[in-house]
Design a protein around this motif. Structure first.
Motif, PDB file in Angstrom:
ATOM      1  N   ILE A 195       0.965  -1.226   0.203  1.00 36.93           N
ATOM      2  CA  ILE A 195       0.058  -0.054  -0.050  1.00 36.93           C
ATOM      3  C   ILE A 195       0.895   1.189  -0.006  1.00 36.93           C
ATOM      4  CG2 ILE A 195      -1.492   1.278   1.418  1.00 36.93           C
ATOM      5  CD1 ILE A 195      -3.082  -1.420   2.134  1.00 36.93           C
ATOM      6  N   LEU A 196       1.873   1.199   0.803  1.00 34.98           N
ATOM      7  CA  LEU A 196       2.938   2.130   0.790  1.00 34.98           C
ATOM      8  C   LEU A 196       3.532   2.469  -0.469  1.00 34.98           C
ATOM      9  CD1 LEU A 196       4.533   4.295   2.455  1.00 34.98           C
ATOM     10  CD2 LEU A 196       6.117   2.695   2.651  1.00 34.98           C
ATOM     11  N   THR A 197       3.731   1.420  -1.306  1.00 33.53           N
ATOM     12  CA  THR A 197       4.253   1.669  -2.654  1.00 33.53           C
ATOM     13  C   THR A 197       3.185   2.097  -3.563  1.00 33.53           C
ATOM     14  OG1 THR A 197       5.283  -0.367  -2.431  1.00 33.53           O
ATOM     15  CG2 THR A 197       5.043   0.058  -4.794  1.00 33.53           C
ATOM     16  N   TYR A 198       1.839   1.807  -3.418  1.00 38.26           N
ATOM     17  CA  TYR A 198       0.977   2.676  -4.045  1.00 38.26           C
ATOM     18  C   TYR A 198       0.617   3.999  -3.825  1.00 38.26           C
ATOM     19  CZ  TYR A 198      -1.156  -1.583  -6.219  1.00 38.26           C
ATOM     20  OH  TYR A 198      -1.364  -2.724  -7.100  1.00 38.26           O
ATOM     21  N   LEU A 199       0.659   4.452  -2.623  1.00 36.91           N
ATOM     22  CA  LEU A 199       0.729   5.850  -2.224  1.00 36.91           C
ATOM     23  C   LEU A 199       1.857   6.369  -2.987  1.00 36.91           C
ATOM     24  CD1 LEU A 199      -0.558   5.365   1.591  1.00 36.91           C
ATOM     25  CD2 LEU A 199      -1.618   6.146  -0.771  1.00 36.91           C
ATOM     26  N   LEU A 200       3.209   5.992  -2.720  1.00 36.05           N
ATOM     27  CA  LEU A 200       4.260   6.555  -3.307  1.00 36.05           C
ATOM     28  C   LEU A 200       3.977   6.884  -4.969  1.00 36.05           C
ATOM     29  CD1 LEU A 200       7.429   5.059  -1.313  1.00 36.05           C
ATOM     30  CD2 LEU A 200       6.848   7.229  -1.679  1.00 36.05           C
ATOM     31  N   SER A 201       3.610   5.691  -5.506  1.00 31.90           N
ATOM     32  CA  SER A 201       3.125   6.177  -6.994  1.00 31.90           C
ATOM     33  C   SER A 201       2.300   7.108  -7.242  1.00 31.90           C
ATOM     34  CB  SER A 201       2.907   4.648  -7.453  1.00 31.90           C
ATOM     35  OG  SER A 201       1.457   4.414  -7.259  1.00 31.90           O
ATOM     36  N   PHE A 205       1.689   9.665  -5.093  1.00 31.70           N
ATOM     37  CA  PHE A 205       2.550  10.777  -4.881  1.00 31.70           C
ATOM     38  C   PHE A 205       3.176  11.271  -6.210  1.00 31.70           C
ATOM     39  CE2 PHE A 205       6.003  13.260  -3.089  1.00 31.70           C
ATOM     40  CZ  PHE A 205       5.573  14.377  -2.739  1.00 31.70           C
ATOM     41  N   SER A 206       4.047  10.398  -6.650  1.00 30.67           N
ATOM     42  CA  SER A 206       4.908  10.709  -7.827  1.00 30.67           C
ATOM     43  C   SER A 206       3.790  11.130  -8.810  1.00 30.67           C
ATOM     44  CB  SER A 206       5.485   9.624  -8.422  1.00 30.67           C
ATOM     45  OG  SER A 206       6.350   9.071  -7.291  1.00 30.67           O
ATOM     46  N   PHE A 207       2.730  10.445  -9.124  1.00 30.10           N
ATOM     47  CA  PHE A 207       1.831  10.858 -10.074  1.00 30.10           C
ATOM     48  C   PHE A 207       1.296  12.360  -9.942  1.00 30.10           C
ATOM     49  CE2 PHE A 207      -2.291  11.330 -12.263  1.00 30.10           C
ATOM     50  CZ  PHE A 207      -2.114  10.883 -13.509  1.00 30.10           C
ATOM     51  N   PHE A 208       1.083  12.739  -8.803  1.00 28.09           N
ATOM     52  CA  PHE A 208       0.595  13.829  -8.174  1.00 28.09           C
ATOM     53  C   PHE A 208       1.665  15.085  -8.555  1.00 28.09           C
ATOM     54  CE2 PHE A 208       0.649  17.200  -4.643  1.00 28.09           C
ATOM     55  CZ  PHE A 208      -0.748  17.580  -4.946  1.00 28.09           C
ATOM     56  N   ILE A 209       2.735  14.633  -8.210  1.00 31.49           N
ATOM     57  CA  ILE A 209       3.821  15.810  -8.456  1.00 31.49           C
ATOM     58  C   ILE A 209       4.014  16.046 -10.007  1.00 31.49           C
ATOM     59  CG2 ILE A 209       6.304  16.059  -8.575  1.00 31.49           C
ATOM     60  CD1 ILE A 209       5.138  16.483  -5.789  1.00 31.49           C
ATOM     61  N   PHE A 210       3.838  15.031 -10.923  1.00 31.95           N
ATOM     62  CA  PHE A 210       4.031  14.968 -12.396  1.00 31.95           C
ATOM     63  C   PHE A 210       2.928  15.768 -12.913  1.00 31.95           C
ATOM     64  CE2 PHE A 210       2.495  13.404 -16.448  1.00 31.95           C
ATOM     65  CZ  PHE A 210       3.720  13.681 -17.357  1.00 31.95           C
ATOM     66  N   SER A 211       1.585  15.493 -12.170  1.00 33.05           N
ATOM     67  CA  SER A 211       0.429  16.236 -12.962  1.00 33.05           C
ATOM     68  C   SER A 211       0.442  17.667 -12.312  1.00 33.05           C
ATOM     69  CB  SER A 211      -0.795  15.396 -12.284  1.00 33.05           C
ATOM     70  OG  SER A 211      -0.864  15.463 -10.926  1.00 33.05           O
ATOM     71  N   TRP A 217      -7.144  20.548 -11.194  1.00 35.84           N
ATOM     72  CA  TRP A 217      -6.868  19.317 -12.021  1.00 35.84           C
ATOM     73  C   TRP A 217      -5.699  18.162 -11.633  1.00 35.84           C
ATOM     74  CZ3 TRP A 217     -10.547  18.164 -15.083  1.00 35.84           C
ATOM     75  CH2 TRP A 217     -11.314  19.036 -15.638  1.00 35.84           C
ATOM     76  N   THR A 218      -4.778  18.867 -10.689  1.00 34.55           N
ATOM     77  CA  THR A 218      -3.927  17.967 -10.101  1.00 34.55           C
ATOM     78  C   THR A 218      -4.650  17.105  -9.245  1.00 34.55           C
ATOM     79  OG1 THR A 218      -2.172  19.662 -10.340  1.00 34.55           O
ATOM     80  CG2 THR A 218      -1.910  17.841  -8.657  1.00 34.55           C
ATOM     81  N   ILE A 219      -5.329  17.389  -8.455  1.00 40.71           N
ATOM     82  CA  ILE A 219      -6.040  16.731  -7.526  1.00 40.71           C
ATOM     83  C   ILE A 219      -7.000  15.480  -7.891  1.00 40.71           C
ATOM     84  CG2 ILE A 219      -7.935  16.699  -5.612  1.00 40.71           C
ATOM     85  CD1 ILE A 219      -6.457  19.115  -4.647  1.00 40.71           C
ATOM     86  N   TYR A 220      -7.890  16.196  -9.078  1.00 40.70           N
ATOM     87  CA  TYR A 220      -8.832  15.252  -9.599  1.00 40.70           C
ATOM     88  C   TYR A 220      -7.827  14.119 -10.479  1.00 40.70           C
ATOM     89  CZ  TYR A 220     -12.636  18.590  -9.116  1.00 40.70           C
ATOM     90  OH  TYR A 220     -13.343  19.379  -8.793  1.00 40.70           O
ATOM     91  N   SER A 221      -6.861  14.601 -11.223  1.00 43.57           N
ATOM     92  CA  SER A 221      -6.200  13.324 -11.944  1.00 43.57           C
ATOM     93  C   SER A 221      -5.487  12.439 -11.068  1.00 43.57           C
ATOM     94  CB  SER A 221      -5.126  14.048 -12.703  1.00 43.57           C
ATOM     95  OG  SER A 221      -4.219  14.821 -12.125  1.00 43.57           O
ATOM     96  N   THR A 222      -5.054  12.788  -9.759  1.00 40.09           N
ATOM     97  CA  THR A 222      -4.271  12.007  -8.848  1.00 40.09           C
ATOM     98  C   THR A 222      -5.341  11.041  -8.192  1.00 40.09           C
ATOM     99  OG1 THR A 222      -2.591  13.682  -8.229  1.00 40.09           O
ATOM    100  CG2 THR A 222      -2.881  11.817  -6.804  1.00 40.09           C
ATOM    101  N   PHE A 281      -7.518   5.608  -7.661  1.00 42.23           N
ATOM    102  CA  PHE A 281      -8.631   4.859  -8.060  1.00 42.23           C
ATOM    103  C   PHE A 281      -8.538   3.881  -8.923  1.00 42.23           C
ATOM    104  CE2 PHE A 281     -12.810   3.785  -9.726  1.00 42.23           C
ATOM    105  CZ  PHE A 281     -13.465   3.308  -8.574  1.00 42.23           C
ATOM    106  N   TYR A 282      -8.108   4.160 -10.159  1.00 43.80           N
ATOM    107  CA  TYR A 282      -7.784   3.236 -11.367  1.00 43.80           C
ATOM    108  C   TYR A 282      -6.911   2.091 -10.760  1.00 43.80           C
ATOM    109  CZ  TYR A 282      -6.429   1.557 -15.876  1.00 43.80           C
ATOM    110  OH  TYR A 282      -6.336   0.923 -17.092  1.00 43.80           O
ATOM    111  N   ILE A 283      -5.805   2.336 -10.290  1.00 47.74           N
ATOM    112  CA  ILE A 283      -4.811   1.463  -9.774  1.00 47.74           C
ATOM    113  C   ILE A 283      -5.276   0.599  -8.711  1.00 47.74           C
ATOM    114  CG2 ILE A 283      -2.597   2.615 -10.904  1.00 47.74           C
ATOM    115  CD1 ILE A 283      -1.936   3.015  -7.673  1.00 47.74           C
ATOM    116  N   THR A 284      -5.902   1.049  -7.782  1.00 46.76           N
ATOM    117  CA  THR A 284      -6.591   0.036  -6.810  1.00 46.76           C
ATOM    118  C   THR A 284      -7.598  -0.636  -7.249  1.00 46.76           C
ATOM    119  OG1 THR A 284      -8.070   1.833  -6.078  1.00 46.76           O
ATOM    120  CG2 THR A 284      -5.972   1.807  -4.883  1.00 46.76           C
ATOM    121  N   ARG A 285      -8.242  -0.208  -8.059  1.00 49.36           N
ATOM    122  CA  ARG A 285      -9.686  -0.891  -8.613  1.00 49.36           C
ATOM    123  C   ARG A 285      -9.024  -2.132  -9.567  1.00 49.36           C
ATOM    124  NH1 ARG A 285     -11.414  -1.273  -4.381  1.00 49.36           N
ATOM    125  NH2 ARG A 285     -10.175   0.604  -3.866  1.00 49.36           N
TER     126      ARG A 285
END
Length: 133
Positions: free
Chosen positions: A82-88, A90-96, A105-110, A115-119
């Motif tokens: 789960i920590l790995t998912y959260l780090l990914s 967070f990385s996506f958040f920084i990128f967006s 849009w940063t929050i929405y996209s993150t 949601f996409y990776i967890t589902r």
């Protein structure tokens, strides 16, 4: 400025709510395969020589590292995943944030990404895990 602060808090709460149930559900078929491959690597087996897996073995080696550190403790292993998912996320958040330059849009996209990776990865585990309980 206050709305942005609440948006961050709301996003963190939503993400934690999404991940919390995954601690108490079995791994399911996908992760069980990954974890058993990690155990095989810890026991000295070599991917594609001693066992076959149809994906690249980097994640299997990552799980083998975690298993060698934590042992057979499933809760700690899941927490680290789960920590790995959260780090990914967070990385996506920084990128967006760099890409969109807009907090909205940063929050929405993150959130969509998380949601996409967890589902994709965990939802099938929930269905299969409950079928065996």
């Amino acid at each position: 400025m206050k709305n942005i602060k609440y948006s961050y808090i709301f996003a963190i709460v939503i993400i934690l709510i999404m991940f919390a149930p995954d601690l108490f559900v079995s791994f399911g078929t996908d992760y069980s395969g990954y974890v058993s491959n990690g155990f095989a690597i810890v026991n000295g087996k070599v991917p594609y020589l001693d066992f076959f897996h149809h994906k690249l073995p980097l994640f299997d080696y990552y799980l083998a590292l975690l298993i060698s550190i934590f042992g057979k403790n499933w809760i700690e292993l899941k927490l680290f995943l789960i920590l790995t998912y959260l780090l990914s996320g967070f990385s996506f958040f920084i990128f967006s944030k760099i890409l969109f330059k807009s907090n909205k849009w940063t929050i929405y996209s993150t959130l969509i990404y998380i949601f996409y990776i967890t589902r994709l990865d965990i939802d099938s585990s929930r269905k299969i895990g409950r079928a065996h309980v």
